[in-house]
Design a protein around this motif. Structure first.
Motif, PDB file in Angstrom:
ATOM      1  N   ILE A 141    -121.980  37.802  48.582  1.00  0.00           N
ATOM      2  CA  ILE A 141    -121.604  36.997  49.896  1.00  0.00           C
ATOM      3  C   ILE A 141    -121.274  35.621  49.474  1.00  0.00           C
ATOM      4  O   ILE A 141    -120.283  34.932  50.021  1.00  0.00           O
ATOM      5  CB  ILE A 141    -122.760  37.172  50.950  1.00  0.00           C
ATOM      6  N   LEU A 142    -122.219  34.988  48.901  1.00  0.00           N
ATOM      7  CA  LEU A 142    -121.844  33.618  48.416  1.00  0.00           C
ATOM      8  C   LEU A 142    -120.465  33.421  47.494  1.00  0.00           C
ATOM      9  O   LEU A 142    -119.902  32.707  47.931  1.00  0.00           O
ATOM     10  CB  LEU A 142    -123.209  33.041  47.562  1.00  0.00           C
ATOM     11  N   ASP A 143    -120.286  34.441  46.788  1.00  0.00           N
ATOM     12  CA  ASP A 143    -119.252  34.228  46.013  1.00  0.00           C
ATOM     13  C   ASP A 143    -117.805  34.442  47.051  1.00  0.00           C
ATOM     14  O   ASP A 143    -116.950  33.791  46.806  1.00  0.00           O
ATOM     15  CB  ASP A 143    -119.121  35.348  44.828  1.00  0.00           C
ATOM     16  N   PHE A 144    -118.021  35.361  47.791  1.00  0.00           N
ATOM     17  CA  PHE A 144    -116.856  35.731  48.847  1.00  0.00           C
ATOM     18  C   PHE A 144    -116.737  34.366  49.584  1.00  0.00           C
ATOM     19  O   PHE A 144    -115.511  33.874  49.867  1.00  0.00           O
ATOM     20  CB  PHE A 144    -117.460  36.854  49.617  1.00  0.00           C
ATOM     21  N   LEU A 145    -117.739  33.619  49.911  1.00  0.00           N
ATOM     22  CA  LEU A 145    -117.536  32.513  50.861  1.00  0.00           C
ATOM     23  C   LEU A 145    -117.001  31.138  49.922  1.00  0.00           C
ATOM     24  O   LEU A 145    -116.207  30.466  50.522  1.00  0.00           O
ATOM     25  CB  LEU A 145    -118.926  32.147  51.297  1.00  0.00           C
ATOM     26  N   ARG A 146    -117.212  31.356  48.774  1.00  0.00           N
ATOM     27  CA  ARG A 146    -116.873  30.249  47.642  1.00  0.00           C
ATOM     28  C   ARG A 146    -115.412  30.456  47.751  1.00  0.00           C
ATOM     29  O   ARG A 146    -114.521  29.744  47.741  1.00  0.00           O
ATOM     30  CB  ARG A 146    -117.272  30.542  46.380  1.00  0.00           C
ATOM     31  N   GLY A 147    -114.682  31.713  47.538  1.00  0.00           N
ATOM     32  CA  GLY A 147    -113.096  32.031  47.661  1.00  0.00           C
ATOM     33  C   GLY A 147    -112.516  31.567  48.801  1.00  0.00           C
ATOM     34  O   GLY A 147    -111.534  31.175  48.769  1.00  0.00           O
ATOM     35  N   VAL A 148    -113.352  31.866  49.933  1.00  0.00           N
ATOM     36  CA  VAL A 148    -112.581  31.527  51.085  1.00  0.00           C
ATOM     37  C   VAL A 148    -112.669  30.108  51.402  1.00  0.00           C
ATOM     38  O   VAL A 148    -111.565  29.432  51.767  1.00  0.00           O
ATOM     39  CB  VAL A 148    -113.477  31.863  52.511  1.00  0.00           C
ATOM     40  N   GLY A 149    -113.661  29.329  50.866  1.00  0.00           N
ATOM     41  CA  GLY A 149    -113.597  27.986  51.066  1.00  0.00           C
ATOM     42  C   GLY A 149    -112.507  27.166  50.224  1.00  0.00           C
ATOM     43  O   GLY A 149    -111.907  26.469  50.559  1.00  0.00           O
ATOM     44  N   LEU A 150    -112.139  27.988  48.901  1.00  0.00           N
ATOM     45  CA  LEU A 150    -111.227  27.397  48.011  1.00  0.00           C
ATOM     46  C   LEU A 150    -109.904  27.696  48.683  1.00  0.00           C
ATOM     47  O   LEU A 150    -108.938  26.700  48.449  1.00  0.00           O
ATOM     48  CB  LEU A 150    -111.252  28.121  46.918  1.00  0.00           C
ATOM     49  N   VAL A 151    -109.544  28.786  49.218  1.00  0.00           N
ATOM     50  CA  VAL A 151    -108.279  28.909  49.917  1.00  0.00           C
ATOM     51  C   VAL A 151    -108.156  27.955  51.106  1.00  0.00           C
ATOM     52  O   VAL A 151    -107.079  27.466  51.326  1.00  0.00           O
ATOM     53  CB  VAL A 151    -108.353  30.557  50.266  1.00  0.00           C
ATOM     54  N   LEU A 152    -109.092  27.782  51.779  1.00  0.00           N
ATOM     55  CA  LEU A 152    -109.028  26.965  53.006  1.00  0.00           C
ATOM     56  C   LEU A 152    -108.747  25.536  52.733  1.00  0.00           C
ATOM     57  O   LEU A 152    -107.740  24.885  52.931  1.00  0.00           O
ATOM     58  CB  LEU A 152    -110.047  27.016  53.894  1.00  0.00           C
ATOM     59  N   ALA A 153    -109.309  24.718  51.659  1.00  0.00           N
ATOM     60  CA  ALA A 153    -109.007  23.591  51.279  1.00  0.00           C
ATOM     61  C   ALA A 153    -107.999  23.759  50.519  1.00  0.00           C
ATOM     62  O   ALA A 153    -107.223  22.678  50.654  1.00  0.00           O
ATOM     63  CB  ALA A 153    -110.206  23.092  50.259  1.00  0.00           C
ATOM     64  N   GLY A 154    -107.489  24.640  49.608  1.00  0.00           N
ATOM     65  CA  GLY A 154    -106.494  24.600  49.015  1.00  0.00           C
ATOM     66  C   GLY A 154    -105.318  24.630  49.763  1.00  0.00           C
ATOM     67  O   GLY A 154    -104.146  24.077  49.534  1.00  0.00           O
ATOM     68  N   TRP A 155    -105.437  25.619  50.964  1.00  0.00           N
ATOM     69  CA  TRP A 155    -104.272  25.466  51.699  1.00  0.00           C
ATOM     70  C   TRP A 155    -103.634  24.157  52.524  1.00  0.00           C
ATOM     71  O   TRP A 155    -102.765  23.835  52.446  1.00  0.00           O
ATOM     72  CB  TRP A 155    -104.325  26.408  52.839  1.00  0.00           C
ATOM     73  N   VAL A 156    -104.880  23.284  52.783  1.00  0.00           N
ATOM     74  CA  VAL A 156    -104.727  22.011  53.456  1.00  0.00           C
ATOM     75  C   VAL A 156    -104.102  21.058  52.311  1.00  0.00           C
ATOM     76  O   VAL A 156    -103.243  20.255  52.671  1.00  0.00           O
ATOM     77  CB  VAL A 156    -106.240  21.393  53.824  1.00  0.00           C
TER      78      VAL A 156
END
Length: 219
Positions: A141-156
């Motif tokens: 779950i932590l790895d999944f959330l890391r990927g979510v955070g990467l995409v959110l920040a990367g999108w910005v």
């Protein structure tokens, strides 16, 4: 733009890299195409992903050496290219994809250090199977959330860079693709060299590339 789908893709491609599945959806070609699909233009995502795939072909994630993480970065690049289907948009998307892959690789290293803190210590006595499963699930779950955070920040980051740089890009689409694939050609040459000096090995490699291109054209 389906932001929920984009973030979910970030989590899934992060898991696919190591933690779960390894179905190759984290490859730049696939991740960027899916990112483009979530943003409404899979063709633009495919183009950005093909360039990133060519550049990353020579990256072999073996041993203890750090390496770029292409999954979430590919999602960001594909979505960015899809929302600005222009030569400048493609250039910015690929540039952000490369930078974010390097950043993602750093985040992988950091998470592995965090994972080590959850590993049960022998001096603490035996650990039940249920406890190990619980720890494993938490880290997935932590790895999944890391990927979510990467995409959110990367999108910005991608959208900000797109607004600043894309409009002033001076090259045509053809020249942009030629420029971006130059780096991929260098990477491909290094990969061919790594395969060995024998003529038969190189011939097999070139033959495989030709078959892949033919299949891509047919499909």
């Amino acid at each position: 733009m389906n932001l929920v789908a984009l973030l979910a893709l970030g989590g899934l491609t992060a898991l696919d890299g190591t933690s779960l599945g390894q179905f190759m959806i984290s490859r730049p070609l696939v991740a960027a195409t899916l990112g483009g699909l979530a943003a409404g233009n899979p063709t633009a995502g495919l183009l950005a992903g093909a360039i990133l795939e060519l550049i990353h072909l020579n990256v072999l994630p073996v041993g203890g050496v750090g390496f770029p993480e292409t999954g979430p970065a590919g999602v960001v690049a594909g979505a960015a290219a899809a929302t600005s289907a222009t030569p400048g948009g493609l250039a910015v998307a690929v540039g952000v994809g490369l930078a974010w892959a390097a950043f993602g690789g750093v985040s992988v290293t950091l998470q592995r250090k965090v994972n080590g803190r959850f590993v049960p210590r022998p001096e603490h006595g035996p650990v039940s199977v249920a406890r190990l499963q619980e720890i494993h699930l938490r880290l997935i779950i932590l790895d999944f959330l890391r990927g979510v955070g990467l995409v959110l920040a990367g999108w910005v980051v991608a959208r900000t860079a797109m607004g600043v740089l894309a409009a002033g890009w001076p090259l045509s689409l053809a020249n942009t693709i030629a420029l971006l694939t130059t780096g991929g050609a260098v990477s491909l040459g290094a990969l061919v060299r790594r395969q060995g000096e024998g003529t038969s090995t190189r011939a097999l490699f070139v033959g495989g590339v030709a078959v892949g291109l033919i299949m891509a054209a047919v499909l």
